[in-house]
Write an enzyme that holds these catalytic residues in place. Structure first.
Site, mmCIF file in Angstrom:
data_model
loop_
_atom_site.group_PDB
_atom_site.id
_atom_site.type_symbol
_atom_site.label_atom_id
_atom_site.label_comp_id
_atom_site.label_asym_id
_atom_site.label_seq_id
_atom_site.Cartn_x
_atom_site.Cartn_y
_atom_site.Cartn_z
ATOM 1 N N GLU A 1 -10.130 1.334 -2.344
ATOM 2 C CA GLU A 1 -9.981 1.640 -3.776
ATOM 3 C C GLU A 1 -11.027 0.914 -4.615
ATOM 4 O O GLU A 1 -10.727 0.289 -5.623
ATOM 5 C CB GLU A 1 -8.557 1.330 -4.227
ATOM 6 C CG GLU A 1 -7.563 2.206 -3.475
ATOM 7 C CD GLU A 1 -6.204 2.265 -4.109
ATOM 8 O OE1 GLU A 1 -6.132 2.168 -5.342
ATOM 9 O OE2 GLU A 1 -5.229 2.425 -3.373
ATOM 10 N N ASN B 1 -4.744 3.221 -11.874
ATOM 11 C CA ASN B 1 -3.341 2.800 -11.764
ATOM 12 C C ASN B 1 -3.086 2.044 -10.475
ATOM 13 O O ASN B 1 -2.376 1.032 -10.455
ATOM 14 C CB ASN B 1 -2.424 4.028 -11.833
ATOM 15 C CG ASN B 1 -2.066 4.401 -13.259
ATOM 16 O OD1 ASN B 1 -2.127 3.572 -14.149
ATOM 17 N ND2 ASN B 1 -1.696 5.638 -13.469
ATOM 18 N N SER C 1 0.830 -1.203 0.000
ATOM 19 C CA SER C 1 0.000 0.000 0.000
ATOM 20 C C SER C 1 0.865 1.254 0.000
ATOM 21 O O SER C 1 0.569 2.235 -0.688
ATOM 22 C CB SER C 1 -0.927 0.023 1.222
ATOM 23 O OG SER C 1 -1.937 -0.948 1.114
ATOM 24 N N GLY D 1 -4.780 -24.576 14.384
ATOM 25 C CA GLY D 1 -4.594 -23.541 15.394
ATOM 26 C C GLY D 1 -3.341 -22.713 15.175
ATOM 27 O O GLY D 1 -3.303 -21.521 15.498
ATOM 28 N N PHE E 1 -2.917 10.457 -0.554
ATOM 29 C CA PHE E 1 -3.910 10.776 -1.584
ATOM 30 C C PHE E 1 -5.251 11.012 -0.900
ATOM 31 O O PHE E 1 -5.807 10.087 -0.292
ATOM 32 C CB PHE E 1 -3.994 9.593 -2.553
ATOM 33 C CG PHE E 1 -4.993 9.711 -3.674
ATOM 34 C CD1 PHE E 1 -4.678 10.400 -4.839
ATOM 35 C CD2 PHE E 1 -6.231 9.077 -3.600
ATOM 36 C CE1 PHE E 1 -5.574 10.464 -5.895
ATOM 37 C CE2 PHE E 1 -7.126 9.137 -4.645
ATOM 38 C CZ PHE E 1 -6.803 9.831 -5.798
ATOM 39 N N GLY F 1 -17.619 7.485 0.622
ATOM 40 C CA GLY F 1 -16.591 6.526 0.260
ATOM 41 C C GLY F 1 -16.744 6.093 -1.174
ATOM 42 O O GLY F 1 -16.030 6.548 -2.065
ATOM 43 N N THR G 1 -11.271 10.049 -0.430
ATOM 44 C CA THR G 1 -12.374 9.531 0.388
ATOM 45 C C THR G 1 -12.706 10.485 1.534
ATOM 46 O O THR G 1 -11.815 10.988 2.221
ATOM 47 C CB THR G 1 -12.000 8.156 0.964
ATOM 48 O OG1 THR G 1 -11.762 7.256 -0.117
ATOM 49 C CG2 THR G 1 -13.108 7.614 1.843
ATOM 50 N N ASP H 1 -18.169 -5.012 -4.044
ATOM 51 C CA ASP H 1 -19.482 -4.852 -4.675
ATOM 52 C C ASP H 1 -19.475 -3.757 -5.737
ATOM 53 O O ASP H 1 -20.102 -3.899 -6.797
ATOM 54 C CB ASP H 1 -20.546 -4.546 -3.622
ATOM 55 C CG ASP H 1 -20.824 -5.739 -2.723
ATOM 56 O OD1 ASP H 1 -20.411 -6.863 -3.074
ATOM 57 O OD2 ASP H 1 -21.437 -5.554 -1.659
#
Length: 386
Positions: A365, A243, A92, A342, A130, A138, A133, A369
């Site tokens: 991003e 991008n 990220s 576990g 950036f 959102g 949002t 959905d």
């Protein structure tokens, strides 16, 4: 073991394979050894920013004259894949810096802005974020409330952004806001500008190695030369997201590979009922399905990379790859965790951390959905999200 079941290496150049090995070695040496501890402590390893710059992964597709690597998009995708083998939060960081900060400055900025910011962002001297949002908007960026007015000598910026990667530590923010005519434009907001604050979001169960926060603008005076001159309208930030989503499609596949390889290794060593658990049918079923999904994701990513290199990749094609590959990676992480039983929930193995990270990646991003609806609108010509 191999995750290259369809011999995709044959589709890569010698340079691609060299880049992959270089970044993979970096991930094994610099990222993996510290990630579990960073995740447990919810700490962002700031020392990696400069190392990413030295590695050349920031702005790798941009021209060398601005500090970029001049690489193609398959190279960039491979970088994302190998970094996310280590951690989604680290990928990220690279995605935001490269696709959401450096790319819009290169694409929409003035020559002066490019010369001023891009070389320092490429080396990691500066870290960016950036701002699109908002707390109330959102999936619907068109509802944006952050705005600025022309005060003659400067712009006056007010509003806020939410869920912004790198925000608490970023030196520079690419901020999208409405002008007095209601059109969306990009502004470069620097840390230290009066009225600009970046509160950190704490207590996350996901992307714990990534610094996430808000951008708050309270009567912030932004110099007029900080307006991105060639970005007018919501199309500009959405192009940036295309991008970044491309890199996510490759990156999530890297996380899936790491989970699969961990599960295969464990299945060969863990003995139950006097034989390795890899000898049981249900374990083999899980592993076979994981490798199938990884192979599908690799093929989607590679073909999308070819289209990106040719300038032909569409938003809907990128949406398909982002949605499919992240969903597949999350499923693989869950199945791999079951193979480890576990032990899969402990920090001795990376699977649970990957799984938690991917819960964010499947949402940010463009949610899972929304990407379905982008593809649905492409198929039918009838947008369903308005």
């Amino acid at each position: 073991m191999t995750t290259d079941f369809y011999n995709l290496d044959e589709l890569l150049t010698d340079e691609h394979r060299m880049i992959r090995q270089t970044v993979r070695d970096f991930t094994e040496r610099e990222i993996k050894p510290i990630m579990e501890d960073c995740a447990q402590k919810a700490e962002f390893p700031r020392q990696l920013v400069r190392k990413f710059g030295e590695l050349g992964v920031f702005g790798s597709t941009l021209p060398a004259e601005y500090g970029g690597g001049g690489s193609d998009y398959i190279s960039y995708g491979i970088m994302c894949q190998e970094i996310e083998r280590g951690d989604s939060g680290m990928r990220s960081t690279v995605s935001v810096q490269s696709s959401l900060v450096m790319w819009p400055i290169f694409q929409f900025g003035s020559e002066e802005q490019k010369r001023k910011y891009l070389p320092r962002l490429a080396t990691g001297e500066l870290l960016g974020c950036f701002g699109l949002t908002e707390p109330d908007f959102g999936s619907n960026p068109a509802g944006m409330k952050t705005h600025f007015t022309d005060e003659g000598d400067y712009y006056l910026l007010n509003g806020s952004k939410m869920w912004i990667s790198n925000a608490p530590i970023a030196d520079l923010a690419v901020v999208w806001a409405r002008n007095e005519q209601g059109r969306v434009q990009g502004l470069l907001v620097e840390r230290g500008m009066e009225g600009f604050t970046t509160p950190e979001i704490h207590h996350k169960w996901s992307l714990r190695t990534s610094a996430t926060g808000e951008l708050v603008f309270d009567q912030v005076r932004v110099p007029k030369e900080n307006l991105l001159p060639n970005a007018l309208g919501l199309t500009a930030p959405l192009q940036c997201l295309d991008n970044a989503r491309y890199g996510i499609a490759w990156g999530a596949t890297g996380a899936a590979m790491d989970c699969y390889e961990t599960a295969v290794s464990y299945a060969g060593e863990r003995i139950q009922f006097d034989k390795p658990i890899g000898a049981f049918q249900l374990t083999q079923k899980k592993l076979a399905e994981m490798l199938t999904e990884i192979t599908k994701a690799q093929l989607l990513s590679w073909r999308l990379g070819v289209l990106k290199n040719e300038g032909r990749a569409t938003t809907a094609q990128i949406s398909m790859a982002k949605r499919n590959n992240v969903e597949g990676a999350l499923t693989i992480a869950r199945e791999a965790r079951q193979v480890l039983g576990g032990m899969g929930i402990t920090g001795e193995f990376p699977i649970m951390r990957h799984m938690m990270n991917l819960e964010s990646v499947i949402t940010y991003e463009g949610t899972h959905d929304i990407h379905l609806l982008i593809l649905g609108a492409e198929i039918t010509g009838l947008p369903a999200f308005k």
